[in-house]
Design a protein around this motif. Structure first.
Motif, PDB file in Angstrom:
ATOM      1  N   ILE A  69     100.051  15.510  17.155  1.00  0.00           N
ATOM      2  CA  ILE A  69     100.188  16.749  16.390  1.00  0.00           C
ATOM      3  C   ILE A  69     101.682  17.016  16.221  1.00  0.00           C
ATOM      4  O   ILE A  69     102.430  17.051  17.209  1.00  0.00           O
ATOM      5  CB  ILE A  69      99.508  17.929  17.117  1.00  0.00           C
ATOM      6  N   PHE A  92      99.379  13.018  12.766  1.00  0.00           N
ATOM      7  CA  PHE A  92      99.822  11.680  12.399  1.00  0.00           C
ATOM      8  C   PHE A  92      99.334  10.720  13.477  1.00  0.00           C
ATOM      9  O   PHE A  92      98.828  11.150  14.516  1.00  0.00           O
ATOM     10  CB  PHE A  92     101.342  11.619  12.205  1.00  0.00           C
ATOM     11  N   GLU A 118     110.469  13.060  23.200  1.00  0.00           N
ATOM     12  CA  GLU A 118     109.674  14.280  22.960  1.00  0.00           C
ATOM     13  C   GLU A 118     108.638  14.382  24.076  1.00  0.00           C
ATOM     14  O   GLU A 118     107.656  13.640  24.087  1.00  0.00           O
ATOM     15  CB  GLU A 118     108.963  14.226  21.597  1.00  0.00           C
ATOM     16  N   GLU A 120     105.494  15.685  25.900  1.00  0.00           N
ATOM     17  CA  GLU A 120     104.268  16.296  25.363  1.00  0.00           C
ATOM     18  C   GLU A 120     103.105  16.201  26.352  1.00  0.00           C
ATOM     19  O   GLU A 120     102.987  15.235  27.106  1.00  0.00           O
ATOM     20  CB  GLU A 120     103.864  15.602  24.052  1.00  0.00           C
ATOM     21  N   ASP A 149     106.519  11.220  23.117  1.00  0.00           N
ATOM     22  CA  ASP A 149     106.353  10.846  21.698  1.00  0.00           C
ATOM     23  C   ASP A 149     107.716  10.404  21.171  1.00  0.00           C
ATOM     24  O   ASP A 149     108.371  11.119  20.408  1.00  0.00           O
ATOM     25  CB  ASP A 149     105.791  12.043  20.912  1.00  0.00           C
ATOM     26  N   LYS A 166     107.637   6.712  14.384  1.00  0.00           N
ATOM     27  CA  LYS A 166     106.853   7.009  15.591  1.00  0.00           C
ATOM     28  C   LYS A 166     106.097   5.798  16.121  1.00  0.00           C
ATOM     29  O   LYS A 166     105.416   5.918  17.129  1.00  0.00           O
ATOM     30  CB  LYS A 166     105.821   8.103  15.260  1.00  0.00           C
ATOM     31  N   GLY A 232     102.210  17.848  20.776  1.00  0.00           N
ATOM     32  CA  GLY A 232     103.470  18.342  20.213  1.00  0.00           C
ATOM     33  C   GLY A 232     104.518  18.619  21.271  1.00  0.00           C
ATOM     34  O   GLY A 232     104.226  18.751  22.458  1.00  0.00           O
ATOM     35  N   SER A 233     105.758  18.686  20.795  1.00  0.00           N
ATOM     36  CA  SER A 233     106.895  18.782  21.713  1.00  0.00           C
ATOM     37  C   SER A 233     107.593  20.128  21.593  1.00  0.00           C
ATOM     38  O   SER A 233     107.838  20.608  20.488  1.00  0.00           O
ATOM     39  CB  SER A 233     107.905  17.678  21.377  1.00  0.00           C
TER      40      SER A 233
HETATM   41 MG    MG Z   1     105.881  14.843  18.862  1.00  0.00          MG
END
Ligand code: MG
Length: 264
Positions: A69, A92, A118, A120, A149, A166, A232-233
């Motif tokens: 996310i 993604f 990142e 997470e 991430d 990524k 998410g970060s």
């Molecule tokens: Mg991320």
């Protein structure tokens, strides 16, 4: 319960950690009860115990896919200049081949001059599911682990979509284990690089919470046992370079540390 995957000699096994110390960390008396098969469904020890210090942890799961996310923390959206907060979870994919385990190197690719960490929270899916309503999300989650991430920030900006930025091998460290008894709310997420605190966030700042994210992702694609969703970060993502040591720590789960090297 903490479910790990370990290399014993040439073989890989799932196992359950036993005998953690008062802080919930592995110590002198920690052992791993090896499992028959996998931990999705009934968990069956095979009767063997190995000492924690005698084995090497590998990534706690081999996902068929890693769904991530993006833009799920407002302060991170602002620091990277990612525009407005999305009206719904932005998804993604990271390839399964990006996954590495605790202690494995993050390899910096020659295509990028600017790779960032990142930190997470990662959700590990426990059963085949799709179209999961938010009130039933807990039924499909096996547990949680730490993730990094890793992102080639320059390529993310240049490409306009994120598959390359990524997707490099080693750009998804996971671990150290899957914590099954974990309430995701109000947990500190931190990232330290060579003992410098870089990220210091809390899961309370997620724009879309765990239930919303699993509902949204499973409404798009079937999730399989072992699939991983990164949530998410928070802010504080910064460049890493060869020689660095990066640690993602989430309270209630543990620490995931990876060295950084140049890709050979
Ligand atoms: Mg991320």
């Amino acid at each position: 319960m903490r479910i790990c995957r370990v290399a014993v000699g040439d073989e890989l096994f799932f196992g359950v950690l036993e005998g953690l110390d008062a802080q919930g960390e592995p110590g002198e008396g920690t052992v791993i009860a090896l499992l028959e098969g996998h931990p999705f469904g009934e968990i069956v020890p095979d009767g063997r115990l190995v000492r924690f210090e005698d084995v090497r942890l590998v990534a706690p799961v081999l996902p068929s896919k890693v769904v991530a996310i993006g833009k799920n923390y407002l302060d991170h959206i602002r620091e990277v200049g990612l525009g407005e907060a999305p009206p719904e979870p932005l998804m993604f994919l990271k390839p399964s081949t990006a996954v590495v385990g605790p202690g494995d190197p993050i390899e910096l690719p020659w295509q990028s001059e600017h790779v960032e960490h990142e930190a997470e929270l990662a959700i590990v899916i426990g059963r085949v599911c799709r179209e999961v309503p938010r009130e039933r999300v807990a039924e499909v989650i096996l547990g949680y682990t730490c993730a990094n991430d890793v992102t080639a920030r320059d390529l993310q900006t240049r490409d306009g979509q994120w598959a390359r930025a990524k997707g490099f091998d080693s750009f998804c460290p996971l671990g150290p284990w899957i914590e099954t008894d974990f309430a995701w709310e109000d947990r500190a997420i931190r990232c330290t690089v060579n003992d410098e605190l870089r990220q210091d966030g809390t899961t309370n700042d997620m724009l879309f919470d765990v239930a919303t994210v699993v509902e949204a992702v499973s409404a798009v694609m079937t999730l399989l046992p072992g699939d991983v969703i990164l949530t998410g970060s928070p802010s504080g993502t910064k460049p890493i370079k060869a020689g660095d040591s990066v640690t993602v720590r989430i309270d209630g789960i543990g620490s995931l540390t990876n060295p950084v090297v140049d890709r050979a």
